[in-house]
Design a protein around this motif. Structure first.
Motif, PDB file in Angstrom:
ATOM      1  N   MET A   5       0.770  -1.039   0.064  1.00  0.00           N
ATOM      2  CA  MET A   5       0.141   0.194   0.140  1.00  0.00           C
ATOM      3  C   MET A   5       0.926   1.246  -0.027  1.00  0.00           C
ATOM      4  O   MET A   5       1.739   1.249   1.004  1.00  0.00           O
ATOM      5  N   ASP A   6       0.705   2.155  -0.833  1.00  0.00           N
ATOM      6  CA  ASP A   6       1.676   3.430  -0.987  1.00  0.00           C
ATOM      7  C   ASP A   6       0.751   4.345  -0.276  1.00  0.00           C
ATOM      8  O   ASP A   6      -0.335   3.978   0.571  1.00  0.00           O
ATOM      9  N   ALA A   7       1.321   5.492  -0.040  1.00  0.00           N
ATOM     10  CA  ALA A   7       0.722   6.697   0.868  1.00  0.00           C
ATOM     11  C   ALA A   7      -0.765   6.984   0.475  1.00  0.00           C
ATOM     12  O   ALA A   7      -1.707   7.206   1.349  1.00  0.00           O
ATOM     13  N   GLU A   8      -1.082   7.128  -0.743  1.00  0.00           N
ATOM     14  CA  GLU A   8      -2.449   7.534  -0.957  1.00  0.00           C
ATOM     15  C   GLU A   8      -3.249   6.097  -0.673  1.00  0.00           C
ATOM     16  O   GLU A   8      -4.535   6.517  -0.075  1.00  0.00           O
ATOM     17  N   ALA A   9      -3.131   5.088  -0.907  1.00  0.00           N
ATOM     18  CA  ALA A   9      -3.704   4.002  -0.487  1.00  0.00           C
ATOM     19  C   ALA A   9      -4.089   3.828   0.725  1.00  0.00           C
ATOM     20  O   ALA A   9      -5.233   3.687   1.584  1.00  0.00           O
ATOM     21  N   LEU A  10      -3.217   4.202   1.801  1.00  0.00           N
ATOM     22  CA  LEU A  10      -3.276   4.180   3.311  1.00  0.00           C
ATOM     23  C   LEU A  10      -4.158   5.278   3.691  1.00  0.00           C
ATOM     24  O   LEU A  10      -4.886   5.114   4.544  1.00  0.00           O
ATOM     25  N   ASN A  11      -4.076   6.612   2.999  1.00  0.00           N
ATOM     26  CA  ASN A  11      -4.943   7.668   3.362  1.00  0.00           C
ATOM     27  C   ASN A  11      -6.304   7.313   3.090  1.00  0.00           C
ATOM     28  O   ASN A  11      -7.098   7.655   3.791  1.00  0.00           O
ATOM     29  N   VAL A  12      -6.598   6.668   1.942  1.00  0.00           N
ATOM     30  CA  VAL A  12      -7.958   6.394   1.609  1.00  0.00           C
ATOM     31  C   VAL A  12      -8.394   5.355   2.817  1.00  0.00           C
ATOM     32  O   VAL A  12      -9.441   5.319   3.059  1.00  0.00           O
ATOM     33  N   PHE A  13      -7.627   4.555   2.752  1.00  0.00           N
ATOM     34  CA  PHE A  13      -7.935   3.267   4.114  1.00  0.00           C
ATOM     35  C   PHE A  13      -8.405   3.960   5.438  1.00  0.00           C
ATOM     36  O   PHE A  13      -9.327   3.685   5.879  1.00  0.00           O
ATOM     37  N   LEU A  14      -7.346   5.032   5.865  1.00  0.00           N
ATOM     38  CA  LEU A  14      -7.500   5.551   6.866  1.00  0.00           C
ATOM     39  C   LEU A  14      -9.010   6.270   7.108  1.00  0.00           C
ATOM     40  O   LEU A  14      -9.675   6.505   8.032  1.00  0.00           O
ATOM     41  N   ALA A  15      -9.395   7.007   6.029  1.00  0.00           N
ATOM     42  CA  ALA A  15     -10.517   7.749   5.942  1.00  0.00           C
ATOM     43  C   ALA A  15     -11.568   6.954   5.768  1.00  0.00           C
ATOM     44  O   ALA A  15     -12.622   7.275   6.537  1.00  0.00           O
ATOM     45  N   ARG A  16     -11.739   5.963   5.181  1.00  0.00           N
ATOM     46  CA  ARG A  16     -12.517   5.080   5.386  1.00  0.00           C
ATOM     47  C   ARG A  16     -12.983   4.217   6.544  1.00  0.00           C
ATOM     48  O   ARG A  16     -13.931   4.216   7.221  1.00  0.00           O
ATOM     49  N   GLU A  17     -11.749   3.593   7.319  1.00  0.00           N
ATOM     50  CA  GLU A  17     -11.865   2.852   8.597  1.00  0.00           C
ATOM     51  C   GLU A  17     -11.841   3.726  10.070  1.00  0.00           C
ATOM     52  O   GLU A  17     -12.372   3.324  10.940  1.00  0.00           O
ATOM     53  N   PHE A  18     -11.111   4.923   9.683  1.00  0.00           N
ATOM     54  CA  PHE A  18     -10.800   5.625  10.944  1.00  0.00           C
ATOM     55  C   PHE A  18     -11.089   6.990  10.481  1.00  0.00           C
ATOM     56  O   PHE A  18     -10.320   7.817  10.663  1.00  0.00           O
ATOM     57  N   PRO A  19     -12.538   7.359  10.237  1.00  0.00           N
ATOM     58  CA  PRO A  19     -12.759   8.945   9.894  1.00  0.00           C
ATOM     59  C   PRO A  19     -12.438   9.981  10.901  1.00  0.00           C
ATOM     60  O   PRO A  19     -12.222  11.076  10.589  1.00  0.00           O
ATOM     61  N   GLN A  20     -12.487   9.646  12.226  1.00  0.00           N
ATOM     62  CA  GLN A  20     -12.133  10.344  13.297  1.00  0.00           C
ATOM     63  C   GLN A  20     -10.697  10.945  13.308  1.00  0.00           C
ATOM     64  O   GLN A  20     -10.405  12.010  13.915  1.00  0.00           O
ATOM     65  N   VAL A  21      -9.791  10.268  12.567  1.00  0.00           N
ATOM     66  CA  VAL A  21      -8.472  10.953  12.527  1.00  0.00           C
ATOM     67  C   VAL A  21      -8.072  11.462  11.123  1.00  0.00           C
ATOM     68  O   VAL A  21      -7.034  11.978  10.999  1.00  0.00           O
ATOM     69  N   ALA A  22      -8.847  11.229  10.099  1.00  0.00           N
ATOM     70  CA  ALA A  22      -8.524  11.472   8.676  1.00  0.00           C
ATOM     71  C   ALA A  22      -8.313  12.913   8.681  1.00  0.00           C
ATOM     72  O   ALA A  22      -7.541  13.356   7.569  1.00  0.00           O
TER      73      ALA A  22
END
Length: 140
Positions: A5-22
């Motif tokens: 997973m590159d940086a963009e994929a990780l940021n998409v994952f965080l936004a989806r799974e942990f919206p409180q920190v995105a």
């Protein structure tokens, strides 16, 4: 270790799974040796005396280690911290974002060990150092 997973994929994952920190945390770089993440420091991260709070620094360290692991194993939301130690070494500057650089020391089937160094943006000396161990759930 291969990057999954590159940086963009990780940021998409965080936004989806942990919206409180995105909105506050962002992975900036993933390369074969390390992962770098940023905490956008705002009033919610400050404590009296004009410094960034310890819990904010710990959260950044935890996030960058988690993302370093996921960058190698893929989107495993249930990987969890099992041990952590943090050394607060100097006062972070309140007007600057924090940057964490993580290096994976060991990535096994069930455990991962990593170290994160946290800097005030533009600063040469680390403000904190964190060592963490993560448990990786078995593949299904």
């Amino acid at each position: 270790m291969q990057i999954v997973m590159d940086a963009e994929a990780l940021n998409v994952f965080l936004a989806r799974e942990f919206p409180q920190v995105a909105g506050s945390y962002r992975v900036e770089r993933v390369d074969p040796q390390s992962v770098t993440a940023r905490l956008t420091v705002d009033e919610a991260n400050l404590r009296p005396g004009g410094t960034v709070s310890g819990p904010s620094m710990f959260a950044l360290a935890d996030l960058v280690v988690y993302c370093a692991i996921l960058s190698r194993i893929g989107p495993v939301a249930l990987a969890v911290t099992t041990n952590a130690s943090i050394d607060f070494m100097r006062k972070p500057e309140a007007g600057r974002d924090l940057i964490a650089e993580c290096r994976l020391l060991k990535l096994g089937r069930v455990l991962a060990v990593a170290e994160a160094m946290i800097f005030s943006e533009g600063g040469a000396e680390p403000v904190a150092r964190c060592s963490m161990t993560y448990s990786i759930p078995p593949k299904r």
